[in-house]
Structures are given as structure tokens and as C-alpha cells.
Write a protein that holds these residues in place. Structure first.
Motif, mmCIF file in Angstrom:
data_model
loop_
_atom_site.group_PDB
_atom_site.id
_atom_site.type_symbol
_atom_site.label_atom_id
_atom_site.label_comp_id
_atom_site.label_asym_id
_atom_site.label_seq_id
_atom_site.Cartn_x
_atom_site.Cartn_y
_atom_site.Cartn_z
ATOM 1 N N THR A 1 41.763 40.819 34.845
ATOM 2 C CA THR A 1 42.928 40.816 35.725
ATOM 3 C C THR A 1 42.579 41.288 37.131
ATOM 4 N N ILE A 2 41.419 41.934 37.262
ATOM 5 C CA ILE A 2 41.001 42.377 38.596
ATOM 6 C C ILE A 2 40.857 41.176 39.533
ATOM 7 N N GLU A 3 40.481 40.032 38.947
ATOM 8 C CA GLU A 3 40.319 38.820 39.756
ATOM 9 C C GLU A 3 41.672 38.368 40.309
ATOM 10 N N LEU A 4 42.684 38.557 39.477
ATOM 11 C CA LEU A 4 44.036 38.216 39.909
ATOM 12 C C LEU A 4 44.498 39.195 40.995
ATOM 13 N N LEU A 5 44.323 40.478 40.727
ATOM 14 C CA LEU A 5 44.809 41.514 41.632
ATOM 15 C C LEU A 5 44.133 41.409 43.003
ATOM 16 N N LEU A 6 42.814 41.199 42.994
ATOM 17 C CA LEU A 6 42.088 41.213 44.266
ATOM 18 C C LEU A 6 42.181 39.884 45.008
ATOM 19 N N THR A 7 42.801 38.870 44.410
ATOM 20 C CA THR A 7 43.018 37.636 45.173
ATOM 21 C C THR A 7 44.469 37.511 45.620
ATOM 22 N N LEU A 8 45.264 38.535 45.353
ATOM 23 C CA LEU A 8 46.597 38.589 45.948
ATOM 24 C C LEU A 8 46.437 39.045 47.399
#
Lengths: 311, 244
Positions: free
Chosen positions: B81-88
Motif C-alpha cells: 500500500t506504500i505504493e498507493l500512498l506515495l503516489t497520491l
């Protein structure tokens, strides 16, 4: 517009992405093809701002993904590989969190949330925790998250992975519907997907671009392009027909399939052997049960370009 | 809508949608009561004060706070989910601060739920409530320090167990930095000024002066600096990991 210039990503000595240079314009649906480990996901991660490149530059709608990353991220909707989402959240609160983080204005928020619920048919699972959802629904929640802010650029890493054929069809229809005004980049293993949604395909392997063309043009590179597929009634002798067809000047070679009593005639370069075969068949009184021209096979082109052996 | 608050509210919500929040709060309350009454001589001390209660906070935090902080980033990295969070479209500091504040707010809720002991001591005697308030503040600041250290360490790994153990060790060093066993290996070959400055980094010395009701600006600045330094390091680590 997306602009990549000599984009490079190294992990130690391993070069994952090797000086990729390409541009994508609005209205283009670009399919990223390549074997596993070719660098597709790494490239998408760089564009989405999750990884920084070792060298080279990339910009999205004029914003550099490194120096103006927040502005660039605002323009992008991104579905990471495997569609990760917070398992303990419900779909509804997850999408609300995305709306808050993307600072979607209060006036648009409710409307957009309802639109994506509708578009991806999430209505029945909105209040269910994400870890209780099926793979297909999780993927759709991931897609909903990516399109929530109606982005100019959509980057979707294997958007239909794990979906059943109906859901695949729905997602492809969705992509087609959005494609007019947007830039869409998808990566996929499924070559039929490229035919179904992409108007441009880039084949990469070992981090390098090996082909960049429309799916139609790529297909025409196939040796199956304009080949004629002939199926005979069971009473006919395949070998006699084969040697007759093989002697035609338009035919370079043939391949027979005895189980189906059929053969494929590959054309000599630049020729279309259909007419010659039809005439020959009429003259000899052959009984065809099937006769058609092949448009070319993307999977065969893919294998021959990426180094696998062609059939 | 502010990015920090979006991240913070999501994080807080996820504490309460898993058993984590309830387990943490119950264990914290039970242990703090148990320490106070069994080891703290709360009754026999003969004083209407919460010192026996606050004295054990550093040791409670030493094991409970790393359990809370270990998941902050390591879990996001593990589940992807870090990939999701850091691409927001959030700045890195917004995500870091949001997550930190969520964990700090959560600890302050747990701390707030110890109020029955404050009622008890007021029922039994006539304590100095100003001192008690200061001690609560000191305890909260110290928890913030532990959490900032833990958040930073959690960002360096995707393994929560490693994050837990490292955080306990680093916090232990910070706790006891001012005490002889920590300093004695240095005495004799390290200049006294360096030993003194290491000693001044101790959580315990700063906490104990606040918890006695002495609110010294230096103690508050100490914790504020500690927290901001580790959150800044947290941002740096996350940015470094992008380039790896």
C-alpha cells in the motif's frame, strides 16, 4: 503529454530500465508489452512518482516527475501492480480517503464517488471490508481509486489481471470509453487486450524498447500476416493439396496439421496467396470446409521480437 | 481538505477497525495500574501524588510504543500500500506527519483513559493537580519521542519484528543515556563535554524534571527537537528508498 527522455533505472549492477525514450499524446492508449522482468512495472512506477530514475527525465503534462512530483501526481491516476489497498477499510471509506488526499472539492466529491461506484458496479460491496472482497472486486476498487479524480493520465499496471472474462470485457469497455480525452498506459501479458483497447503498443525487453507501433502494424510483421488457412473435408487427401499449394509462386511455405486436416500457407513476401489458392481449389475440385486469411498473430510477433522461439 | 489530516484520519480509523487499538489500550491500562499499585507503593507511600503512576511510564512505553510504531511504515511496505500512498499527490512530510500524529493521538487517548487514577488520588487526598497535569504533559511528550524514533525505524524496513526490536533497543539507549552503565564505557577516552551531551539526551532526565512539575522550556524544546529530527530523518529515509 508524457515525455520520457533516456529514462534509466539501475538496481546495483542490474539495469531494469535502459534509456527509454518515448512520448505519449492525449487520445493514445499505449500498451506496454514485454516478458516478466522487462521493466514495464519499473517504468510505470517512475512515471507515477513511486521510484526515482537513476538517470534521464520524465514529465507528465509538463511537470517533471522528480522536481514537480506533487503536481505531476495530481494529473495521474495510478493502479499499482496487484491493486494494493488497505484490507481493514471498507471500499467506501477507502475511496473517501482517496478523495480527501486528492483534495477533491466538496462540491464534486459526492458526485464523483457516486459516479465511480456506478461505473465499476461497487454498489453491493461498498460497506464490506476490502480483505473480504473477491479478487475481481478488489481490482475494481483499485480502478475506482485511480479514476476518482478524473485524471488526464491513467497508468494501469495489469488492470485486468485476475478478472473473469466478463469483468475483463467491462474493464476494457471502460478504458475504451475514457480513451478519447486521456492518455492511458496499460501493461499487460494478454495480447488480446492490446487488440481490444490499445492504439499503440511498445514492446520492451531487458529495459529496452524493441518495437513501437500500432497493433495492426505489429501484426503485419508476423509471418502469419496474409497467410491463408485452409481446412479440408475429411475425404480429401491433405498431402496432395499441400504439395499443389506449395508449388504456387505466391506461397513461400506451408505447415500442415494432420489432426484437423488443415494447413496454413505462408505467403512469399508482399504477396497474398488467397486468390491463387481459391482458383487452384476450384480447378482441382477440392472441398474446403474453411478458408480464410490470417491478419497476423501478435503473440508470434511478440515471441520473435523478445527472443522466444517462434512456432 | 488537508493532506496531513486525511492521512491521519485514515490511520486512526485503521487502528480501531482492527483489534490493535483495543488490545493496546487494555494492556496499557492494566499494566499501568498494576505497576502503580504493586511496585509503586501507591497506598503505603502515604502521599497524595501520582508519582508512583508516572514513574513507570518510561518502562511501559519502552515495550508498548514500539509495538504501535513498528507497523507505521513496515506494514505499508509489506502489503504494497506504500505504493498507493506515495503516489497520491501528497508531500512526503504530509504522509509522515499524518501517520505520526495518528499514533500520537492514539497514545494520548490511551493516556487519557487513565483518568480514574487521577480521580482516585483526588478522592483519597489533596494532591497538587498542577504537578499531575505537568506530568501528563511530560508523559505525552515522551511518548511522542518514542513514536518518532519508532516511525523512523519502521520506515527503514519491511519487517515489523525487526522494527520492533530495533526500536526497543534504540529507545532503551535514549532512556538510559544519562546513567552510569551507559556512560562508563566512554569515560576516560571520550572528552567530558561529549559525555555530558550524550547524558543530556536521556529521556529519563527530561521526563523526570517535567513530571515533578518543573516545566522547563529546555525539556519541552528537547522533546520537540527530538520528534522533529526523527520525523525529518523519516522523510529522508523514504526519499532514499525511492532511489534505491
Amino acid at each position: 503529454m508524457i515525455n520520457c527522455k533516456a529514462l534509466t533505472k539501475k538496481y546495483g549492477n542490474f539495469v531494469a530500465v535502459n534509456e527509454l525514450t518515448f512520448q505519449v499524446q492525449a487520445g493514445e492508449v499505449l500498451g506496454f508489452l514485454g516478458p516478466n522482468g522487462a521493466g514495464k512495472t519499473t517504468t510505470m512506477r517512475i512515471l507515477a512518482g513511486f521510484l526515482s530514475p537513476t538517470a534521464g527525465k520524465a514529465s507528465v503534462c509538463g511537470f517533471d516527475v522528480e522536481t514537480q512530483s506533487t503536481e505531476a501526481k495530481r494529473k495521474i491516476g495510478y493502479l499499482p501492480e496487484g491493486a494494493p489497498s488497505y484490507p481493514e477499510m471498507t471500499s467506501r471509506s477507502f475511496l473517501e480517503f482517496i478523495a480527501d488526499s486528492r483534495k477533491i472539492s466538496i462540491s464534486n466529491r459526492q458526485r464523483r464517488l457516486e459516479e465511480v461506484h456506478e461505473l465499476l458496479q461497487l454498489g453491493t460491496v461498498l460497506d464490506q471490508k476490502i480483505d473480504t472482497l473477491s479478487k475481481g472486486f478488489r481490482r475494481r476498487v483499485g480502478l475506482a481509486q485511480a479514476i476518482l479524480h478524473d485524471p488526464e493520465v491513467l497508468i494501469l499496471d495489469e488492470p485486468t489481471d485476475g478478472l473473469d472474462p466478463n469483468q475483463k470485457h467491462e474493464v476494457r469497455r471502460l478504458i475504451n470509453r475514457m480513451s478519447e480525452r486521456k492518455i492511458i498506459i496499460i501493461s499487460t501479458h494478454l495480447l488480446e487486450e492490446v487488440d481490444a483497447v490499445c492504439n499503440r503498443a511498445i514492446i520492451i525487453s531487458d529495459g529496452k524498447i524493441l518495437a513501437d507501433d500500432s497493433p495492426k502494424n505489429l501484426e503485419s510483421k508476423s509471418k502469419f500476416h496474409n497467410a491463408v488457412s485452409v481446412k479440408l473435408l475429411n475425404s480429401m487427401n491433405l498431402n496432395i493439396v499441400d504439395s499443389a499449394i506449395n508449388s504456387l509462386p505466391e506461397v513461400a511455405s506451408t505447415r500442415i496439421d494432420e489432426n484437423n486436416n488443415s494447413l496454413i500457407a505462408f505467403p512469399t513476401k508482399g504477396k497474398t496467396p488467397l486468390e491463387a489458392i481459391t482458383k487452384l481449389g476450384a480447378a482441382e475440385g477440392w472441398d474446403f470446409s474453411e478458408l480464410h486469411v490470417e491478419s497476423g498473430r501478435l503473440d508470434e510477433v511478440f515471441r520473435s521480437i523478445t527472443g522466444g522461439t517462434a512456432r | 481538505m488537508n493532506g496531513v489530516s486525511a492521512v491521519m484520519r485514515r490511520e486512526l480509523r485503521s487502528y480501531f477497525s482492527t483489534p490493535l487499538a483495543y488490545v493496546f489500550i487494555v494492556i496499557f491500562l492494566v499494566l499501568s495500574g498494576w505497576f502503580t499499585f504493586n511496585f509503586g507503593n501507591f497506598y503505603n507511600g502515604g502521599q497524595a501524588s501520582l508519582a508512583p503512576f508516572f514513574n513507570y511510564h518510561p518502562w511501559l512505553y519502552l515495550f508498548l510504543v514500539p509495538a504501535l510504531s513498528m507497523r507505521l511504515w513496515a506494514e505499508e511496505r509489506k502489503t504494497g500500500t506504500i505504493e498507493l500512498l506515495l503516489t497520491l499527490p501528497l508531500e512526503m512530510w504530509e504522509s509522515v506527519t499524518g501517520k505520526f500524529l495518528a499514533s500520537w493521538l492514539f497514545t494520548s487517548m490511551a493516556l487519557f483513559l487513565t483518568f480514574p487514577i487521577w480521580i482516585t488520588v483526588n478522592y483519597l487526598g489533596d494532591p497538587d493537580n498542577g504537578v499531575i497535569l505537568a506530568a501528563y504533559m511530560g508523559s505525552l511528550l515522551m511518548a511522542g519521542g518514542f513514536l518518532a524514533v519508532g516511525s523512523f525505524i519502521s520506515a527503514t524496513t519491511n519487517n515489523q519484528v525487526i522494527a520492533f526490536i530495533l526500536t526497543v533497543v534504540v529507545c532503551f539507549v535514549f532512556l538510559l543515556a544519562g546513567f552510569q552503565p551507559m556512560l562508563s564505557p566512554l569515560v576516560g577516552w571520550v572528552p567530558q563535554t561529549i559525555i555530558d551531551s550524550i547524558a543530556s539526551l536521556s529521556f529519563l532526565t527530561h521526563f523526570s524534571s517535567i513530571s515533578k512539575g518543573v516545566i522547563d522550556l529546555r525539556d519541552i524544546v528537547y522533546f520537540a527537537l527530538l520528534i522533529s529530527t526523527f520525523l525529518y530523518a523519516n522523510v529522508l529515509v523514504l526519499n532514499m528508498k525511492r532511489g534505491e
